[in-house]
Design a protein around this motif. Structure first.
Motif, PDB file in Angstrom:
ATOM      1  N   MET A  32       8.786   7.782  15.466  1.00 16.07           N
ATOM      2  CA  MET A  32       7.400   7.382  15.219  1.00 16.07           C
ATOM      3  C   MET A  32       7.133   7.220  13.726  1.00 16.07           C
ATOM      4  N   ASP A  33       7.594   8.183  12.926  1.00 17.23           N
ATOM      5  CA  ASP A  33       7.422   8.087  11.478  1.00 17.23           C
ATOM      6  C   ASP A  33       8.134   6.856  10.932  1.00 17.23           C
ATOM      7  N   ARG A  34       9.305   6.578  11.476  1.00 16.79           N
ATOM      8  CA  ARG A  34      10.085   5.427  11.022  1.00 16.79           C
ATOM      9  C   ARG A  34       9.363   4.124  11.341  1.00 16.79           C
ATOM     10  N   TRP A  35       8.743   4.046  12.526  1.00 19.62           N
ATOM     11  CA  TRP A  35       8.038   2.827  12.906  1.00 19.62           C
ATOM     12  C   TRP A  35       6.821   2.592  12.016  1.00 19.62           C
ATOM     13  N   TYR A  36       6.043   3.629  11.780  1.00 21.82           N
ATOM     14  CA  TYR A  36       4.889   3.490  10.882  1.00 21.82           C
ATOM     15  C   TYR A  36       5.345   2.965   9.514  1.00 21.82           C
ATOM     16  N   SER A  37       6.414   3.523   8.998  1.00 22.05           N
ATOM     17  CA  SER A  37       6.917   3.124   7.685  1.00 22.05           C
ATOM     18  C   SER A  37       7.402   1.683   7.685  1.00 22.05           C
ATOM     19  N   ALA A  38       8.085   1.282   8.761  1.00 21.56           N
ATOM     20  CA  ALA A  38       8.615  -0.085   8.850  1.00 21.56           C
ATOM     21  C   ALA A  38       7.488  -1.113   8.897  1.00 21.56           C
ATOM     22  N   VAL A  39       6.459  -0.822   9.689  1.00 14.67           N
ATOM     23  CA  VAL A  39       5.325  -1.747   9.790  1.00 14.67           C
ATOM     24  C   VAL A  39       4.590  -1.835   8.455  1.00 14.67           C
ATOM     25  N   ALA A  82       4.364  -6.170   2.108  1.00 17.77           N
ATOM     26  CA  ALA A  82       5.108  -7.239   1.430  1.00 17.77           C
ATOM     27  C   ALA A  82       4.376  -8.567   1.507  1.00 17.77           C
ATOM     28  N   LEU A  83       3.502  -8.717   2.518  1.00 18.82           N
ATOM     29  CA  LEU A  83       2.716  -9.951   2.643  1.00 18.82           C
ATOM     30  C   LEU A  83       1.592 -10.003   1.623  1.00 18.82           C
ATOM     31  N   ASP A  84       1.260  -8.828   1.062  1.00 19.37           N
ATOM     32  CA  ASP A  84       0.224  -8.730   0.032  1.00 19.37           C
ATOM     33  C   ASP A  84      -1.092  -9.324   0.503  1.00 19.37           C
ATOM     34  N   TYR A  85      -1.470  -8.977   1.727  1.00 19.65           N
ATOM     35  CA  TYR A  85      -2.736  -9.449   2.273  1.00 19.65           C
ATOM     36  C   TYR A  85      -3.837  -8.466   1.911  1.00 19.65           C
ATOM     37  N   THR A  86      -4.781  -8.884   1.119  1.00 17.52           N
ATOM     38  CA  THR A  86      -5.883  -8.008   0.739  1.00 17.52           C
ATOM     39  C   THR A  86      -7.212  -8.737   0.893  1.00 17.52           C
ATOM     40  N   THR A  87      -8.284  -7.975   0.965  1.00 19.86           N
ATOM     41  CA  THR A  87      -9.618  -8.547   1.045  1.00 19.86           C
ATOM     42  C   THR A  87     -10.114  -8.887  -0.363  1.00 19.86           C
ATOM     43  N   GLU A  88     -11.291  -9.451  -0.437  1.00 23.18           N
ATOM     44  CA  GLU A  88     -11.870  -9.781  -1.746  1.00 23.18           C
ATOM     45  C   GLU A  88     -12.093  -8.527  -2.578  1.00 23.18           C
ATOM     46  N   ASP A  89     -12.260  -7.388  -1.903  1.00 23.16           N
ATOM     47  CA  ASP A  89     -12.449  -6.121  -2.616  1.00 23.16           C
ATOM     48  C   ASP A  89     -11.119  -5.440  -2.934  1.00 23.16           C
ATOM     49  N   ASN A  90     -10.035  -6.191  -2.736  1.00 22.29           N
ATOM     50  CA  ASN A  90      -8.691  -5.679  -3.015  1.00 22.29           C
ATOM     51  C   ASN A  90      -8.352  -4.468  -2.149  1.00 22.29           C
ATOM     52  N   GLU A  91      -8.886  -4.488  -0.931  1.00 16.87           N
ATOM     53  CA  GLU A  91      -8.563  -3.443   0.030  1.00 16.87           C
ATOM     54  C   GLU A  91      -7.669  -4.037   1.117  1.00 16.87           C
ATOM     55  N   TYR A  92      -6.779  -3.213   1.603  1.00 13.07           N
ATOM     56  CA  TYR A  92      -5.869  -3.688   2.643  1.00 13.07           C
ATOM     57  C   TYR A  92      -6.390  -3.212   3.986  1.00 13.07           C
ATOM     58  N   ILE A  93      -6.894  -4.149   4.768  1.00  6.76           N
ATOM     59  CA  ILE A  93      -7.490  -3.784   6.047  1.00  6.76           C
ATOM     60  C   ILE A  93      -6.947  -4.697   7.148  1.00  6.76           C
ATOM     61  N   LEU A  94      -6.341  -4.094   8.152  1.00 10.14           N
ATOM     62  CA  LEU A  94      -5.903  -4.842   9.324  1.00 10.14           C
ATOM     63  C   LEU A  94      -7.004  -4.736  10.372  1.00 10.14           C
ATOM     64  N   ASP A  95      -7.472  -5.871  10.875  1.00 12.04           N
ATOM     65  CA  ASP A  95      -8.543  -5.802  11.866  1.00 12.04           C
ATOM     66  C   ASP A  95      -7.976  -5.378  13.221  1.00 12.04           C
ATOM     67  N   GLU A  96      -8.859  -5.092  14.144  1.00 10.61           N
ATOM     68  CA  GLU A  96      -8.445  -4.522  15.424  1.00 10.61           C
ATOM     69  C   GLU A  96      -7.533  -5.454  16.203  1.00 10.61           C
ATOM     70  N   PHE A 141      -0.442   2.641  -2.628  1.00 10.92           N
ATOM     71  CA  PHE A 141      -1.733   2.741  -1.943  1.00 10.92           C
ATOM     72  C   PHE A 141      -1.781   1.831  -0.715  1.00 10.92           C
ATOM     73  N   MET A 142      -1.209   0.640  -0.834  1.00 13.08           N
ATOM     74  CA  MET A 142      -1.271  -0.308   0.270  1.00 13.08           C
ATOM     75  C   MET A 142      -0.539   0.227   1.503  1.00 13.08           C
ATOM     76  N   LYS A 143       0.665   0.756   1.303  1.00  9.15           N
ATOM     77  CA  LYS A 143       1.431   1.288   2.427  1.00  9.15           C
ATOM     78  C   LYS A 143       0.732   2.509   3.030  1.00  9.15           C
ATOM     79  N   THR A 144       0.196   3.350   2.162  1.00 11.67           N
ATOM     80  CA  THR A 144      -0.513   4.537   2.640  1.00 11.67           C
ATOM     81  C   THR A 144      -1.700   4.140   3.504  1.00 11.67           C
ATOM     82  N   THR A 145      -2.424   3.123   3.070  1.00  6.57           N
ATOM     83  CA  THR A 145      -3.585   2.646   3.815  1.00  6.57           C
ATOM     84  C   THR A 145      -3.185   2.092   5.173  1.00  6.57           C
TER      85      THR A 145
END
Length: 220
Positions: free
Chosen positions: A72-79, A85-99, A173-177
């Motif tokens: 489980m820990d390995r999967w979270y880390s891999a995702v 790596a895609l560097d997808y961020t919002t205008e507020d420079n926050e990394y948020i994956l929608d539902e 920070f991005m990976k942690t988020t």
């Protein structure tokens, strides 16, 4: 006992490290970057084997050092690694994956090679030729050093009181988020974990079998 799972074919790293009759077999997302640096720094021989048949013949003759990780820990880390790596961020420079994206991730399970079964790297190997280390163990590095010292593969061994682990890296920070979002989503919708449990069943079975039988390397 030989490690098998159905008709799955083995994954093998092209770069491996060996000394005398011992070999380190890197597995992605299992502290492999740290392991490669570690064995390179202690002057183990590096070998590149592009031919899978020759590679297996070479590996089978060795005693193999294996780093395993809780699936489980390995999967979270891999995702987290994939999406950061895609560097997808919002205008507020926050990394948020929608539902919707989160649901798709839990449905897909395998995102790329980093999220493959870790047991695939071990297929065809004899269990009694492998020495397993749990990288989630706080004493993981110390136990590795103790093992190498016992086998006379290194001459230096610091006492535990002075030992400072180095394999854990500062997660950005991005990976942690991302990991936090994934865990929160799983907590809110626990049924989504069924796909992950089913996909990684061989990994879970191996990990808990080793744990329950105290077969991860241990020190007195």
């Amino acid at each position: 006992m030989i490690i098998t799972i159905g008709r799955e074919s083995a994954s093998r790293p092209q770069k491996i490290y060996h000394k005398d009759n011992f070999l380190y077999l890197p597995i992605q997302k299992n502290a492999s970057s740290w392991g490669i640096d570690f064995f390179s720094n202690i002057k183990w021989d590096e070998i590149l084997l592009n031919d899978s048949v020759k590679q297996d013949q070479f590996i089978m003759d060795k005693n193999i050092i294996v780093f395993l990780r809780h699936p489980m820990d390995r999967w979270y880390s891999a995702v987290a690694e994939y999406f950061s790596a895609l560097d997808y961020t919002t205008e507020d420079n926050e990394y948020i994956l929608d539902e919707k994206i989160l649901n798709l991730i839990f449905d897909a399970v395998r995102i790329d090679g980093h999220s493959d079964l870790q047991i695939k790297w071990l297929l065809g190997l004899h269990l009694n030729k492998c020495t397993f280390f749990n990288i989630g163990d706080p004493l993981f590095e110390y136990k590795l050093h103790r093992f190498l010292h016992q086998k006379k593969l290194t001459t230096k061994l610091q006492p535990l009181s002075k030992f400072k682990p180095t394999h854990t890296t500062n997660i950005n920070f991005m990976k942690t988020t991302i990991i936090k979002q994934l865990k929160q989503h799983a907590e809110n919708k626990p049924y989504l974990l069924h796909n992950i449990s089913a996909f990684y069943r061989p990994d879970f079975e191996l990990f808990y079998w080793l744990s329950n039988n105290q077969l991860f390397f241990k020190v007195d």
